[in-house]
Motif scaffolding. Structure first.
Motif, PDB file in Angstrom:
ATOM      1  N   LEU A 293       0.812  -1.179   0.113  1.00 13.29           N
ATOM      2  CA  LEU A 293       0.066  -0.022  -0.136  1.00 13.29           C
ATOM      3  C   LEU A 293       0.967   1.248   0.105  1.00 13.29           C
ATOM      4  O   LEU A 293       1.832   1.363   1.046  1.00 13.29           O
ATOM      5  N   ILE A 294       0.736   2.092  -1.017  1.00 14.10           N
ATOM      6  CA  ILE A 294       1.333   3.375  -1.065  1.00 14.10           C
ATOM      7  C   ILE A 294      -0.027   4.551  -0.862  1.00 14.10           C
ATOM      8  O   ILE A 294      -0.810   4.553  -1.698  1.00 14.10           O
ATOM      9  N   SER A 295      -0.108   5.497  -0.053  1.00 13.06           N
ATOM     10  CA  SER A 295      -0.721   6.623   0.128  1.00 13.06           C
ATOM     11  C   SER A 295      -0.028   7.901   0.341  1.00 13.06           C
ATOM     12  O   SER A 295       0.946   7.950   1.169  1.00 13.06           O
ATOM     13  N   LEU A 296      -0.280   8.919  -0.489  1.00 12.00           N
ATOM     14  CA  LEU A 296       0.716   9.832  -0.629  1.00 12.00           C
ATOM     15  C   LEU A 296      -0.245  11.278  -0.779  1.00 12.00           C
ATOM     16  O   LEU A 296      -1.383  11.211  -1.383  1.00 12.00           O
TER      17      LEU A 296
ATOM     18  N   LYS B  90       6.413   0.130  -7.905  1.00 16.29           N
ATOM     19  CA  LYS B  90       5.321   0.068  -8.701  1.00 16.29           C
ATOM     20  C   LYS B  90       4.073   0.914  -8.301  1.00 16.29           C
ATOM     21  O   LYS B  90       3.619   1.869  -8.899  1.00 16.29           O
ATOM     22  N   ALA B  91       3.793   0.564  -6.933  1.00 22.06           N
ATOM     23  CA  ALA B  91       2.452   1.193  -6.314  1.00 22.06           C
ATOM     24  C   ALA B  91       2.897   2.706  -6.168  1.00 22.06           C
ATOM     25  O   ALA B  91       1.936   3.654  -6.433  1.00 22.06           O
ATOM     26  N   LEU B  92       3.988   3.068  -5.770  1.00 22.60           N
ATOM     27  CA  LEU B  92       4.575   4.609  -5.652  1.00 22.60           C
ATOM     28  C   LEU B  92       4.326   5.105  -7.186  1.00 22.60           C
ATOM     29  O   LEU B  92       3.813   6.308  -7.337  1.00 22.60           O
ATOM     30  N   GLY B  93       4.614   4.529  -8.199  1.00 24.64           N
ATOM     31  CA  GLY B  93       4.554   4.999  -9.469  1.00 24.64           C
ATOM     32  C   GLY B  93       3.195   5.347  -9.879  1.00 24.64           C
ATOM     33  O   GLY B  93       2.669   6.527 -10.282  1.00 24.64           O
ATOM     34  N   HIS B  94       2.120   4.533  -9.451  1.00 25.23           N
ATOM     35  CA  HIS B  94       0.931   4.485  -9.845  1.00 25.23           C
ATOM     36  C   HIS B  94       0.204   5.733  -8.872  1.00 25.23           C
ATOM     37  O   HIS B  94      -0.692   6.612  -9.290  1.00 25.23           O
ATOM     38  N   ALA B  95       0.609   5.810  -7.252  1.00 21.45           N
ATOM     39  CA  ALA B  95       0.044   6.736  -6.558  1.00 21.45           C
ATOM     40  C   ALA B  95       0.370   8.319  -6.920  1.00 21.45           C
ATOM     41  O   ALA B  95      -0.384   8.953  -7.104  1.00 21.45           O
ATOM     42  N   LEU B  96       1.799   8.359  -7.382  1.00 21.29           N
ATOM     43  CA  LEU B  96       1.932   9.340  -8.025  1.00 21.29           C
ATOM     44  C   LEU B  96       1.317   9.788  -9.221  1.00 21.29           C
ATOM     45  O   LEU B  96       1.061  11.110  -9.418  1.00 21.29           O
TER      46      LEU B  96
END
Length: 197
Positions: A107-110, A171-177
């Motif tokens: 999980l990435i949330s930003l 990968k999740a960081l890319g999508h969240a950004l």
């Protein structure tokens, strides 16, 4: 919002020499040479899944270890994101993404908030993956978040394979950004009741 969201950064210290070019509105093309094969792979995944274009070359003191190169790349990449984002007008601002990688779920949330902060829970990992010290995942993310001005929460919800865990994070960081940086068709102004970010 800036029509052209690009940045060019050069960072030179006694430990590393870094040059990079970033386009936030690219198509996921990367030409990345950090000197650490696994880290190159992770940065390419970040680029591809975020649909950024990134050209990056780092000449670092890898005879010591990878710490300076990985952290300084985080600093330079964060600086590039901060420059390219500009005044933040018209962006969605927030991004959250769950990403499965075989047995792992990340999980990435930003929040592109201007208030840099990192909360990191990667769980247990093998010490090394190839030539990459897995502890440097957190160091990269902290340097990136601080210099990009992003509040970033990273959590491995479960998983056993260290490669899968780190790959899922990038990968999740890319999508969240990508989601946070998208144009909001309903709001062309600064996405904050304060009027600034």
């Amino acid at each position: 919002m800036n029509k052209v969201r690009t940045a060019s950064v050069e960072r030179k210290t006694a430990e590393t020499s870094i040059k990079l070019i970033l386009n936030l509105d690219g198509c996921g093309k990367g030409a990345i040479h950090s000197g650490i094969g696994f880290f190159d792979h992770m940065l390419n995944l970040l680029t591809a899944h975020g649909l950024f274009d990134l050209t990056l070359a780092c000449d670092g003191d890898l005879d010591v270890d990878g710490h300076h190169s990985v952290e300084d790349i985080g600093i330079a990449l964060g600086d590039a994101f901060y420059q390219a984002i500009g005044d933040k007008a018209g962006i969605c601002r927030y991004g959250t993404f769950y990403l499965p990688m075989d047995e792992t779920l990340a999980l990435i949330s930003l929040d592109i908030s201007g208030r840099p902060y990192l909360v990191y829970d990667g769980g247990e990992m093998a010490p090394m993956i190839g030539g990459f010290d897995t502890e440097l995942t957190e160091e990269f993310l902290r340097a990136f978040a601080v210099h990009a001005g992003i509040t970033l929460h990273v959590k491995i919800l479960y998983g056993t394979n260290s490669h899968h865990k780190i790959e899922a994070i990038f990968k999740a960081l890319g999508h969240a950004l990508r989601h946070a940086l998208e144009h909001d068709p309903r709001n062309s102004g600064i996405p904050s009741t304060k009027g600034m970010l």
